[in-house]
Design an enzyme around this catalytic site. Structure first.
Site, short mmCIF file in Angstrom:
data_model
loop_
_atom_site.label_atom_id
_atom_site.label_comp_id
_atom_site.label_asym_id
_atom_site.label_seq_id
_atom_site.Cartn_x
_atom_site.Cartn_y
_atom_site.Cartn_z
N HIS A 123 -4.89 -3.35 6.01
CA HIS A 123 -4.69 -3.61 4.58
C HIS A 123 -6.06 -3.96 3.99
O HIS A 123 -6.39 -5.13 3.79
CB HIS A 123 -3.68 -4.75 4.39
CG HIS A 123 -3.49 -5.15 2.96
ND1 HIS A 123 -3.02 -4.29 1.99
CD2 HIS A 123 -3.73 -6.33 2.32
CE1 HIS A 123 -2.98 -4.92 0.83
NE2 HIS A 123 -3.41 -6.16 0.99
N ASP B 57 0.84 -1.21 0.00
CA ASP B 57 0.00 0.00 0.00
C ASP B 57 0.88 1.26 0.00
O ASP B 57 0.58 2.24 -0.69
CB ASP B 57 -0.93 -0.02 1.22
CG ASP B 57 -1.65 -1.36 1.31
OD1 ASP B 57 -2.32 -1.72 0.34
OD2 ASP B 57 -1.49 -2.06 2.32
#
Ligand code: NAD
Ligand code: LMR
Length: 330
Positions: free
Chosen positions: A191, A163
């Protein structure tokens, strides 16, 4: 004098991430080009033949740093004396699913593997959970291992580096600046699409990226959702979840933890120590700095109202996931 080899356990060795990951570890990209490794590969019984094939290819690369390989379907063997453990093996989601939909299927894997790590791994083993939902799976492994009192809870981490890298790439595209010009980026939380990629503190060649972009609507309506939903966009396009970029992020995460991040911030999912009001033990994405084989959560960052809302939202999701697995951890 040559260094002693480091034992690296990798689960899901026959999977698509495994296929992008193992060759880079054996080439020295994760622990250093002077660090020999022993690969301890775990996969299910039905995948053992495929693991043998991957091992044949690893052998054919004639990597000087690869000293030994073992393949097993027994977690107690795979994690024996492991100094690094990459927990990749788990089911990936398909189109239309959220990562937390995998919890019921994948959670049990992490009680078994947490117990094996807790009993048999090196007491300083550094654990990275990649298999989804990775924050809560890391929490499950940590809580299970804790019962054996050997491997500290802080050594159980989850992968938010993908990410972080995705956010860097979006900032580079938006500003036309090189990706490596950006410093001090953070991705907070889970996440999952609730994650909060945050460039308020980010600089590029010393200039504030927030001032450079100067477009709060882009931040809220484009940047945050694009980074948060990138995994789904890749599944939609490829018909399979991200693999090479996931393996790359795993290499980045462990390399910086092992060798240091040179003062730079990196995003890691780590068990909270109470920082920023996140309840202790929740595995949460924080900006971290790594030095001497340890990570520290970056402290003292101001959290404005919008950021607090985003952090609360991703925390609420993680608390819900934690509640969903409490029976498993009894
Ligand atoms: P894959 O299906 O290609 O491979 C998974 C492998 O794990 C298979 O070989 C399977 O046999 C093995 N496996 C399943 N259960 C196991 C167990 N109990 N022990 C050992 N091995 C086991 O999947 P993939 O694309 O490699 O993805 C693996 C996981 O990583 C998925 O959960 C996926 O969602 C996740 N992922 C996470 C991120 C992240 O950023 N955190 C990014 C990409 C993928
Ligand atoms: C990703 O972010 O690419 C992975 O977590 C796979 C997924 O399910 O999105």
């Amino acid at each position: 004098m040559a260094k002693a080899p480091v034992r690296v356990a990798v689960t899901g060795a026959a999977g698509q991430i495994g296929y992008s990951l193992l060759f880079r570890i054996a080439a020295g990209e994760m622990l250093g080009r002077d660090q020999p490794v022993i690969l301890q590969l775990l996969d299910l019984p039905q995948a053992q033949k495929a693991v043998q094939g991957v091992m044949m290819e690893l052998e054919d690369c004639a990597f000087p740093l690869l000293k030994e390989m073992i393949a097993t379907d027994d977690p107690n063997v795979a994690f024996k004396d492991a100094q690094v453990a990459l927990l990749v093996g788990a089911k990936p989601r398909g189109p239309g699913m959220e990562r937390k939909d995998l919890l019921s299927e994948n959670a049990k894997i992490f009680t078994v593997q947490g117990a094996a790590i807790g009993q048999y791994a090196d007491p300083n083993c550094k654990v990275l959970v990649v298999g989804n939902p990775c924050n809560t799976n890391a929490y499950i492994a940590m809580k299970t291992a804790e019962k054996y009192g050997r491997v500290p809870a802080k050594n159980f981490t989850a992968m938010l580096r993908l990410d972080h890298n995705r956010a860097l790439a979006q900032l580079a595209k938006k500003t036309g600046r090189p990706v490596d010009s950006f410093k001090h980026l953070a991705v907070w939380g889970n996440h999952s699409p609730t994650m909060y990629p945050d460039y308020r503190f980010c600089t590029s060649n010393g200039e504030s990226v927030k001032d450079l972009i100067n477009d709060e609507a882009w931040n809220r309506d484009v940047f945050i959702p694009t980074v948060g939903k990138r995994g789904a966009a890749i599944i939609e396009a490829r018909g399979l979840s991200s693999a090479a970029s996931a393996a790359n992020a795993a290499i980045d995460h462990v390399r910086d933890w092992w060798l240091g991040s040179n003062g730079e911030w990196v995003t890691m999912g780590v068990p909270s120590d109470g920082s920023y009001g996140i309840p202790e033990g929740i595995v949460f994405g924080f900006p971290c700095v790594c030095e001497n084989g340890e990570y520290q959560i970056v402290q003292g960052l101001p959290i404005d109202e919008f950021s607090q809302e985003r952090i609360n939202k991703t925390l609420a999701e993680l608390e819900e996931e934690r509640n969903g697995v409490k029976d498993l951890l009894r």
